[in-house]
Design an enzyme around this catalytic site. Sequence first.
Site, short mmCIF file in Angstrom:
data_model
loop_
_atom_site.label_atom_id
_atom_site.label_comp_id
_atom_site.label_asym_id
_atom_site.label_seq_id
_atom_site.Cartn_x
_atom_site.Cartn_y
_atom_site.Cartn_z
N HIS A 113 29.03 43.51 33.77
CA HIS A 113 30.26 43.69 34.32
C HIS A 113 31.26 43.20 33.37
CE1 HIS A 113 33.03 44.20 37.78
NE2 HIS A 113 33.72 43.52 37.20
N CYS A 114 32.13 44.21 32.81
CA CYS A 114 33.24 44.06 31.77
C CYS A 114 34.63 43.71 32.50
CB CYS A 114 33.18 45.02 30.96
SG CYS A 114 34.17 44.47 29.36
N PRO A 115 34.97 42.59 32.50
CA PRO A 115 36.44 42.34 33.22
C PRO A 115 37.63 43.11 32.48
CG PRO A 115 35.67 40.42 32.60
CD PRO A 115 34.50 41.32 32.10
N ASN B 15 35.34 47.16 35.15
CA ASN B 15 34.47 48.04 35.99
C ASN B 15 33.03 47.51 35.43
OD1 ASN B 15 33.18 50.10 37.32
ND2 ASN B 15 34.16 51.76 36.22
#
Lengths: 317, 158
Positions: free
Chosen positions: A196-198, A202
């Site tokens: 999960h890439c802040p 997304n």
Amino acid sequence: MTPGGGSGPMKDCEYSQISTHSSSSPMESPHKKKKSVPKRKWEVFPGRNKFFCNGRIMMARQTGVFYLTLVLILVTSGLFFAFDCPYLSEKITPAIPAIGGILFFFVMGTLLRTSFSDPGVLPRATPDEAADLERQIDIANGSSSGGYRPPPRTKEVIINGQTVKLKYCFTCKIFRPPRASHCSLCDNCVERFDHHCPWVGNCVGKRNYRFFYMFILSLSFLTVFIFAFVITHVILRSQQTGFLNALKDSPARYPFNETNFRAYCKITSEMSVVCFFSVWSIVGLSGFHTYLISSNQTTNEDIKGSWSNKRGKENYN
Amino acid sequence: QVHSLQELRRSASLATKVFVQRDYSDGTTCQFQTKFPPELESRIERQLFEETVKTLNGFYAEAEKIGGSSYLEGCLACATAYFIFLCMETHYEKVLKKISKYIQDQNEKIYAPRGLLLTDPLERGMRVIEISIYEDRCSSGSSSSGSSSSSSSGGGGG
């Protein structure tokens, strides 16, 4: 064709044709009223996602850092085009802003594509399917013993001759396909879950990994490009003898006097700091993902060591 | 009596659902098991069902196939930072549309007349093919009487 022979006991039923086309957007609302207003799937989506543009854009709930990413990229690129490009395009070649522009276009395109697209979220099981699975598990385990929660359910499948255990997801009520994982931030199971890439706001999974990879790759090139040419700019300017005389001669050409030259130096040094840290982290990240692609792993699998060659280590999903 | 699709939803009542799982024996590509579910024993001929699943498997293999055209499409997309997909569909999406049409077609021609309904696996995340089995509210006897005649009326459903 008619199922013929049963016409005796069967009454004469009237039917009318309808399109069987179950369009993917509208869905019956959960209540079985006669005049139920059909709702879009994104309106009743059970995961923790935010939707925009009538469901065309799908993002995670926390998008603050994504806006930070946008601001950083836009501001740095904007400053580069405003301050460095006029000088460099004259001094060296106008190809510099052109290439910079192309890279910037790539970065923004792929960033928005990564952030806004569905990473490959698996829909949760319908109540019927969940019930069917529960029944099958109960049969497999024998009748459920007492009220305590039974141990995590797994299902073994054989993939290309290798046994892999699929884990049961209690939230989504499905057995996760191989390489899928549940994202606790978005509360969804995602196919080939990477992380999960802040920064992009997304999850990164099967269906948006290519955009993510192109994003970090083009961003690496962009940051290196900007960093290199900002340094070049500063060096070229400082090498100019009689710099201030040149300013007096043609103030229009070099729109700097002493005071805003200092401001310019300050801005440049700030940009350089941002660029320097970005370069190392982004380039490092691109290198890491290139390694992951070449070894056919996701970040999640690499961290957990799912496919590492340890003896006796079972393959879990 | 031809049971058309819509009315299955209204005048027939849902008896049960069968789930055809994924077949991972050849890897993680999208394939479904062709094993015939016992619940459909009396509802549809084995061969029709197997043919449906095999055709679907063929479609999915075609969708994920890496050939010359999909390679070029990928390169073009990469070169345009994927903006090209605002104008055109990917090969995969095109095949998905074909699949959706095929399922609709199969439902209308083969499954609905037998009181069955296939759900597009896309709706379930490509994990299962959901087959809904309906019982006629109008009929008193339902399934067993249907099978003997459907086997004798053979390929009428094509």
